[in-house]
Design an enzyme around this catalytic site. Sequence first.
Site, PDB file in Angstrom:
ATOM      1  N   ASN A  33       0.973  -1.118  -0.103  1.00 58.21           N
ATOM      2  CA  ASN A  33      -0.001   0.033  -0.011  1.00 58.21           C
ATOM      3  C   ASN A  33       0.844   1.319  -0.169  1.00 58.21           C
ATOM      4  O   ASN A  33       0.205   2.517   0.254  1.00 58.21           O
ATOM      5  CB  ASN A  33      -1.078  -0.123   1.404  1.00 58.21           C
ATOM      6  N   ASP A  75      -4.289  -2.335   0.571  1.00 60.26           N
ATOM      7  CA  ASP A  75      -3.885  -2.400   2.016  1.00 60.26           C
ATOM      8  C   ASP A  75      -4.386  -3.585   2.883  1.00 60.26           C
ATOM      9  O   ASP A  75      -5.663  -3.825   2.986  1.00 60.26           O
ATOM     10  CB  ASP A  75      -4.714  -1.062   2.851  1.00 60.26           C
ATOM     11  N   ASN A 132      -1.746  -1.596  12.065  1.00 53.65           N
ATOM     12  CA  ASN A 132      -1.188  -2.218  10.925  1.00 53.65           C
ATOM     13  C   ASN A 132      -0.566  -3.725  11.065  1.00 53.65           C
ATOM     14  O   ASN A 132      -1.325  -4.371  10.412  1.00 53.65           O
ATOM     15  CB  ASN A 132      -0.309  -1.336  10.160  1.00 53.65           C
ATOM     16  N   THR A 158      11.545 -10.486  14.409  1.00 55.56           N
ATOM     17  CA  THR A 158      12.858  -9.666  15.035  1.00 55.56           C
ATOM     18  C   THR A 158      13.529 -10.109  16.129  1.00 55.56           C
ATOM     19  O   THR A 158      12.764 -10.824  16.948  1.00 55.56           O
ATOM     20  CB  THR A 158      12.329  -8.277  15.189  1.00 55.56           C
ATOM     21  N   SER A 193      10.621  -1.659  22.244  1.00 52.62           N
ATOM     22  CA  SER A 193       9.770  -0.734  21.624  1.00 52.62           C
ATOM     23  C   SER A 193       8.421  -1.145  21.439  1.00 52.62           C
ATOM     24  O   SER A 193       8.167  -2.479  21.445  1.00 52.62           O
ATOM     25  CB  SER A 193      10.576  -0.298  20.297  1.00 52.62           C
ATOM     26  N   TYR A 195       7.073  -1.228  18.288  1.00 59.46           N
ATOM     27  CA  TYR A 195       7.155  -1.853  17.163  1.00 59.46           C
ATOM     28  C   TYR A 195       7.743  -3.407  17.630  1.00 59.46           C
ATOM     29  O   TYR A 195       6.912  -4.122  17.060  1.00 59.46           O
ATOM     30  CB  TYR A 195       8.335  -1.248  16.237  1.00 59.46           C
ATOM     31  N   HIS A 196       8.837  -3.519  18.380  1.00 58.03           N
ATOM     32  CA  HIS A 196       9.133  -4.892  18.561  1.00 58.03           C
ATOM     33  C   HIS A 196       8.013  -5.644  19.487  1.00 58.03           C
ATOM     34  O   HIS A 196       7.955  -6.847  19.336  1.00 58.03           O
ATOM     35  CB  HIS A 196      10.490  -4.725  19.355  1.00 58.03           C
ATOM     36  N   LYS A 199       5.888  -7.394  17.091  1.00 52.75           N
ATOM     37  CA  LYS A 199       6.263  -8.466  16.535  1.00 52.75           C
ATOM     38  C   LYS A 199       6.019  -9.633  17.499  1.00 52.75           C
ATOM     39  O   LYS A 199       5.826 -10.839  17.141  1.00 52.75           O
ATOM     40  CB  LYS A 199       7.687  -8.479  16.265  1.00 52.75           C
ATOM     41  N   THR A 267      26.787   8.566  15.137  1.00 57.38           N
ATOM     42  CA  THR A 267      25.584   8.632  16.082  1.00 57.38           C
ATOM     43  C   THR A 267      25.812   7.525  17.279  1.00 57.38           C
ATOM     44  O   THR A 267      24.660   6.917  17.020  1.00 57.38           O
ATOM     45  CB  THR A 267      24.471   9.188  15.791  1.00 57.38           C
ATOM     46  N   TYR A 269      24.612   5.925  20.411  1.00 58.97           N
ATOM     47  CA  TYR A 269      23.507   6.274  21.380  1.00 58.97           C
ATOM     48  C   TYR A 269      24.076   5.789  22.806  1.00 58.97           C
ATOM     49  O   TYR A 269      24.438   4.480  22.838  1.00 58.97           O
ATOM     50  CB  TYR A 269      22.227   5.515  21.215  1.00 58.97           C
ATOM     51  N   ARG A 340      16.747   6.292  23.238  1.00 56.14           N
ATOM     52  CA  ARG A 340      15.996   5.171  23.651  1.00 56.14           C
ATOM     53  C   ARG A 340      16.063   4.545  24.983  1.00 56.14           C
ATOM     54  O   ARG A 340      17.128   4.971  25.752  1.00 56.14           O
ATOM     55  CB  ARG A 340      16.437   4.189  22.744  1.00 56.14           C
ATOM     56  N   GLU A 342      16.924   1.346  26.890  1.00 55.00           N
ATOM     57  CA  GLU A 342      17.398   0.159  26.522  1.00 55.00           C
ATOM     58  C   GLU A 342      18.782   0.054  27.151  1.00 55.00           C
ATOM     59  O   GLU A 342      19.344   0.953  27.613  1.00 55.00           O
ATOM     60  CB  GLU A 342      17.928   0.007  24.856  1.00 55.00           C
TER      61      GLU A 342
HETATM   62  O1  LIG Z   1      22.248   6.095  15.214  1.00 49.87           O
HETATM   63  C1  LIG Z   1      21.999   5.301  15.932  1.00 49.87           C
HETATM   64  C2  LIG Z   1      20.851   3.953  15.721  1.00 49.87           C
HETATM   65  C3  LIG Z   1      20.762   3.089  16.487  1.00 49.87           C
HETATM   66  N1  LIG Z   1      21.674   3.047  17.316  1.00 49.87           N
HETATM   67  C4  LIG Z   1      21.575   2.008  18.450  1.00 49.87           C
HETATM   68  O2  LIG Z   1      21.675   0.592  17.562  1.00 49.87           O
HETATM   69  C5  LIG Z   1      21.099  -0.499  17.962  1.00 49.87           C
HETATM   70  C6  LIG Z   1      20.223  -0.848  16.823  1.00 49.87           C
HETATM   71  O3  LIG Z   1      19.291   0.180  16.167  1.00 49.87           O
HETATM   72  P1  LIG Z   1      18.759  -0.207  14.921  1.00 49.87           P
HETATM   73  O4  LIG Z   1      17.918   1.105  14.646  1.00 49.87           O
HETATM   74  O5  LIG Z   1      19.584  -0.547  13.653  1.00 49.87           O
HETATM   75  O6  LIG Z   1      17.866  -1.371  14.993  1.00 49.87           O
HETATM   76  P2  LIG Z   1      16.158  -1.457  15.681  1.00 49.87           P
HETATM   77  O7  LIG Z   1      15.575  -0.229  15.975  1.00 49.87           O
HETATM   78  O8  LIG Z   1      16.461  -2.406  16.792  1.00 49.87           O
HETATM   79  O9  LIG Z   1      15.393  -2.192  14.336  1.00 49.87           O
HETATM   80  C7  LIG Z   1      16.040  -2.579  13.311  1.00 49.87           C
HETATM   81  O10 LIG Z   1      16.302  -3.830  13.464  1.00 49.87           O
HETATM   82  C8  LIG Z   1      15.492  -4.574  14.042  1.00 49.87           C
HETATM   83  C9  LIG Z   1      16.199  -6.160  14.384  1.00 49.87           C
HETATM   84  S1  LIG Z   1      16.588  -6.181  16.102  1.00 49.87           S
HETATM   85  O11 LIG Z   1      17.320  -4.963  16.338  1.00 49.87           O
HETATM   86  O12 LIG Z   1      15.467  -6.203  17.002  1.00 49.87           O
HETATM   87  O13 LIG Z   1      17.690  -7.364  16.286  1.00 49.87           O
HETATM   88  C10 LIG Z   1      14.285  -4.967  12.841  1.00 49.87           C
HETATM   89  O14 LIG Z   1      13.235  -5.845  13.475  1.00 49.87           O
HETATM   90  C11 LIG Z   1      13.593  -3.646  12.581  1.00 49.87           C
HETATM   91  O15 LIG Z   1      12.805  -3.579  11.564  1.00 49.87           O
HETATM   92  C12 LIG Z   1      14.857  -2.455  12.222  1.00 49.87           C
HETATM   93  O16 LIG Z   1      14.499  -1.305  11.913  1.00 49.87           O
HETATM   94  C13 LIG Z   1      19.943   0.080  19.111  1.00 49.87           C
HETATM   95  O17 LIG Z   1      20.511  -0.349  20.275  1.00 49.87           O
HETATM   96  C14 LIG Z   1      20.204   1.531  18.945  1.00 49.87           C
HETATM   97  O18 LIG Z   1      19.955   2.402  19.939  1.00 49.87           O
HETATM   98  C15 LIG Z   1      22.830   3.841  17.643  1.00 49.87           C
HETATM   99  O19 LIG Z   1      23.439   3.765  18.701  1.00 49.87           O
HETATM  100  N2  LIG Z   1      22.814   4.917  16.823  1.00 49.87           N
END
Ligand SMILES: O=c1ccn([C@@H]2O[C@H](COP(=O)(O)OP(=O)(O)O[C@H]3O[C@H](CS(=O)(=O)O)[C@@H](O)[C@H](O)[C@H]3O)[C@@H](O)[C@H]2O)c(=O)[nH]1
Length: 395
Positions: A33, A75, A132, A158, A193, A195-196, A199, A267, A269, A340, A342
């Site tokens: 969609n 959709d 969604n 995930t 999150s 989102y997670h 899942k 960046t 975090y 975040r 975490e």
């Molecule tokens: O600029 C940034 C972006 C992220 N992080 C950190 O890097 C880690 C991963 O972040 P991410 O944005 O790459 O991943 P996440 O938000 O968990 O989500 C992504 O990765 C997931 C897999 S997992 O992380 O859950 O294993 C998938 O399900 C999602 O669709 C995808 O967007 C986190 O601890 C986040 O805080 C940083 O330090 N700096």
Amino acid sequence: MSHILILGGDGYLGWPTAMHFSAQGADVTVVDNYFRRNACIELDVGMLYPVPTLVQRAAIWHEKTGRQIKVVIGDLADPEVMRGLFDGRAEYAWAVDKKFSGIPDTVLHYAEQPSAPYSLINYRYANITIANNLLVTNNLMFSLRDFSRQTHVIHIGTMGEYGTPNIDIEEGWLDIEHKGRKDRFLFPRQASSLYHTTKIMDTDLMWFAVRMWNLRITDLMQGPVYGFETTEAEGDQRLRTIFNYDEIFGTLLNRFVTQAVVGYPLTVYGKGGQTRGYLNINDTLQCVAMSEKTPAKSGELRIFNQIMETFSVNELADRVCNVGRQLGYDVKVQNLENPRKEAEEHYYNPAYQGLVDIGVKPHYLTDEVLASFFHAVETYRDNIRPEVIFRGIKW
Ligand SMILES: O=c1ccn([C@@H]2O[C@H](COP(=O)(O)OP(=O)(O)O[C@H]3O[C@H](CS(=O)(=O)O)[C@@H](O)[C@H](O)[C@H]3O)[C@@H](O)[C@H]2O)c(=O)[nH]1
């Protein structure tokens, strides 16, 4: 010829998967969609390069390969759109031969809002994510119940469903002994999150459907994916997948390489000890293809951890700094206050053997792979918008 139905066929992973199966001779139908594109416009986040519409991409693919990928625009949170894909009411927005392909042998379910920050912008985006993701999954479960219990579903879950527990993470299931009795349960899940969390709820919907109606489902617990170059897109930039580097839709390594190329300090975090399992986009394709070849059985919810290696944020920042500097970039790191909530230092030891056991050959993140990723992003350097890299969406 197997019929593969791809839900979410316009997304970062959906489109490369569609080309991958089509190249192997499958009869592929994609549905989308345009959620991701519309969200990118609404939130004004930058994509590395413009991407033709799904209909245009299917036409380009046909012109180059002679193969058709049928396109439905709709959709899937609307049950009638989902059911139309099983009972022949679906209308093709693009197809050479508009005859209904019939009940799919395999459904690849990617049709979800995939971003953790998006789901926490505010209550409105939280609701969009919940509505969604859960409605699409539930509509799929009921369509399978009513039209085809033999169809194999491959869902992208995930690793974030497990969170960061202080024990080893198994592949989906955990044997528990309690007061002298034993049973097997879904591995405990605690996402960081919304989102997670959707899942996790998907997994519960799917596990319910498997128990009640003997469906066949493979859930791939995927870590953050990186890269955008896949074999089928080689030689025609118009076939490249959507690539985001912004805070909302960009995953970590995709962001870091883009930041390095444009001279934006990486960046990191918080303390940067956050450890996740990562994989190359080409391995997503392999994992899905191998899962399709060796489907789950009737009444089985099969769960694989879809990662190839683990890194902390600091380790990835170091890798990007080293390779970037060798390529002549002045890469710097900035530790930002973590937007975040975490764990920033934690135990992390997930199992990830199941996919290798069914034949997946991992592509690891070598310096050569990273350097080639830099070169691919460099091509689009002038398109990179530094102002979308960080806006600090807080949990
Ligand atoms: O600029 C940034 C972006 C992220 N992080 C950190 O890097 C880690 C991963 O972040 P991410 O944005 O790459 O991943 P996440 O938000 O968990 O989500 C992504 O990765 C997931 C897999 S997992 O992380 O859950 O294993 C998938 O399900 C999602 O669709 C995808 O967007 C986190 O601890 C986040 O805080 C940083 O330090 N700096």
